[in-house]
Design a protein around this motif. Sequence first.
Motif, short mmCIF file in Angstrom:
data_model
loop_
_atom_site.label_atom_id
_atom_site.label_comp_id
_atom_site.label_asym_id
_atom_site.label_seq_id
_atom_site.Cartn_x
_atom_site.Cartn_y
_atom_site.Cartn_z
N HIS A 105 0.96 -1.18 -0.06
CA HIS A 105 0.15 -0.12 0.02
C HIS A 105 0.76 1.34 -0.08
CE1 HIS A 105 -3.41 1.81 0.39
NE2 HIS A 105 -3.29 2.69 1.50
N MET A 106 1.92 1.22 0.70
CA MET A 106 2.95 2.32 0.53
C MET A 106 3.61 2.59 -0.88
SD MET A 106 3.47 3.56 3.61
CE MET A 106 5.21 4.43 3.32
N ILE A 107 3.66 1.60 -1.58
CA ILE A 107 4.10 1.82 -2.94
C ILE A 107 2.74 2.37 -3.91
CG2 ILE A 107 4.54 0.70 -4.97
CD1 ILE A 107 6.12 -1.40 -3.45
N VAL A 108 1.49 1.94 -3.62
CA VAL A 108 0.35 2.34 -4.32
C VAL A 108 0.22 3.88 -3.72
CG1 VAL A 108 -2.11 2.47 -4.52
CG2 VAL A 108 -0.68 0.11 -4.23
N ARG A 109 0.56 4.03 -2.68
CA ARG A 109 0.15 5.76 -2.24
C ARG A 109 1.25 6.54 -2.81
NH1 ARG A 109 -0.29 5.65 4.31
NH2 ARG A 109 0.66 3.88 4.04
N GLY A 110 2.48 5.92 -2.97
CA GLY A 110 3.74 6.81 -3.56
C GLY A 110 3.12 6.98 -5.05
N CYS A 111 2.72 5.90 -5.73
CA CYS A 111 2.16 6.26 -7.30
C CYS A 111 1.26 7.10 -7.35
CB CYS A 111 1.75 4.65 -7.41
SG CYS A 111 2.92 3.63 -7.99
N HIS A 112 0.30 7.08 -6.39
CA HIS A 112 -0.81 8.07 -6.35
C HIS A 112 -0.19 9.69 -6.28
CE1 HIS A 112 -4.55 6.31 -6.72
NE2 HIS A 112 -4.30 5.26 -6.09
N LEU A 113 0.74 9.70 -5.58
CA LEU A 113 1.27 10.88 -5.23
C LEU A 113 2.32 11.47 -6.22
CD1 LEU A 113 2.24 10.68 -1.23
CD2 LEU A 113 0.55 11.99 -2.19
N VAL A 114 3.00 10.45 -6.78
CA VAL A 114 3.69 10.72 -8.04
C VAL A 114 2.89 11.11 -9.33
CG1 VAL A 114 5.14 9.89 -9.83
CG2 VAL A 114 5.56 9.34 -7.66
N ASN A 115 1.62 10.62 -9.26
CA ASN A 115 0.60 10.88 -10.28
C ASN A 115 0.05 12.42 -10.00
OD1 ASN A 115 -0.26 9.79 -12.74
ND2 ASN A 115 -1.60 8.49 -11.89
N PHE A 116 -0.18 12.76 -8.80
CA PHE A 116 -0.58 13.91 -8.34
C PHE A 116 0.48 15.16 -8.94
CE2 PHE A 116 0.07 17.28 -5.20
CZ PHE A 116 -1.51 17.93 -5.22
N GLY A 117 1.95 14.67 -8.49
CA GLY A 117 2.81 15.83 -9.06
C GLY A 117 2.86 15.96 -10.44
N LEU A 118 2.43 14.93 -11.15
CA LEU A 118 2.48 15.01 -12.74
C LEU A 118 1.27 15.60 -13.11
CD1 LEU A 118 3.61 11.27 -13.67
CD2 LEU A 118 4.98 13.40 -14.02
N ALA A 119 0.24 15.24 -12.58
CA ALA A 119 -0.94 16.25 -12.92
C ALA A 119 -0.83 17.65 -12.75
CB ALA A 119 -2.34 15.65 -12.29
N ALA A 120 -0.39 17.87 -11.46
CA ALA A 120 -0.17 19.32 -11.09
C ALA A 120 0.89 19.93 -11.94
CB ALA A 120 0.42 19.22 -9.59
N SER A 121 1.95 19.22 -12.31
CA SER A 121 2.74 19.92 -13.23
C SER A 121 2.33 20.18 -14.54
CB SER A 121 3.96 18.98 -13.69
OG SER A 121 4.64 18.77 -12.47
N LEU A 122 1.39 19.15 -15.11
CA LEU A 122 0.69 19.57 -16.27
C LEU A 122 -0.33 20.71 -16.04
CD1 LEU A 122 0.05 18.48 -19.28
CD2 LEU A 122 -1.53 17.05 -18.41
N PHE A 123 -0.88 21.03 -15.13
CA PHE A 123 -1.63 22.05 -15.03
C PHE A 123 -0.98 23.30 -14.91
CE2 PHE A 123 -4.04 25.06 -12.29
CZ PHE A 123 -5.03 25.23 -12.68
#
Length: 178
Positions: free
Chosen positions: A143-161
């Motif tokens: 679950h730590m890996i899944v949470r990390g993936c969600h946070l990386v995806n958050f960073g990518l989406a925020a970067s695209l924004f």
Amino acid sequence: MRMKRINWGVVGFLFELCALILWVGGLVVIIGLVIPAVFNSFGMEPAGHFLRRVFDGFVLMNVWILLLLSVVAGIRFLAFGKNPSEMFAVPSVEWWLLAGMALITFSILVVLGPQAMALQEEAFAAISKEDKDIAYAKFFRLHMIVRGCHLVNFGLAASLFIVKVRKILFFHSMAARS
């Protein structure tokens, strides 16, 4: 009175910005409000089941957002190319960010999510204290890996924004100088 034509580039850009706001804002709301409220209101197992459904819905929403972003970016690319002087052109950074978001989303959806669900069910089904502790340890490790993936995806989406907002501001300031 003369009617103005609709600028479909602006419409597409607004759809992209709204979709990214849903992605980034959705995760902020889930992490900041939903998770604490659920764990403070329910027990461990009901909260785990509920949050699994919340994140399943969130990942499904992300798939639809990725589809929308890809289609609109593809249309913008066909219409405007990747010329940096065009407001609605699609630079390569957008493609790379979209590709990263897609890779991580589908990794969560296809690989990590099902494994985490199986480990969570194993932990909930365990009877003895030792089995439950071992099962929860395995689950929380993944679950730590899944949470990390969600946070990386958050960073990518925020970067695209940010890339899109900077483009709007850059072209707005260029138009004001002209």
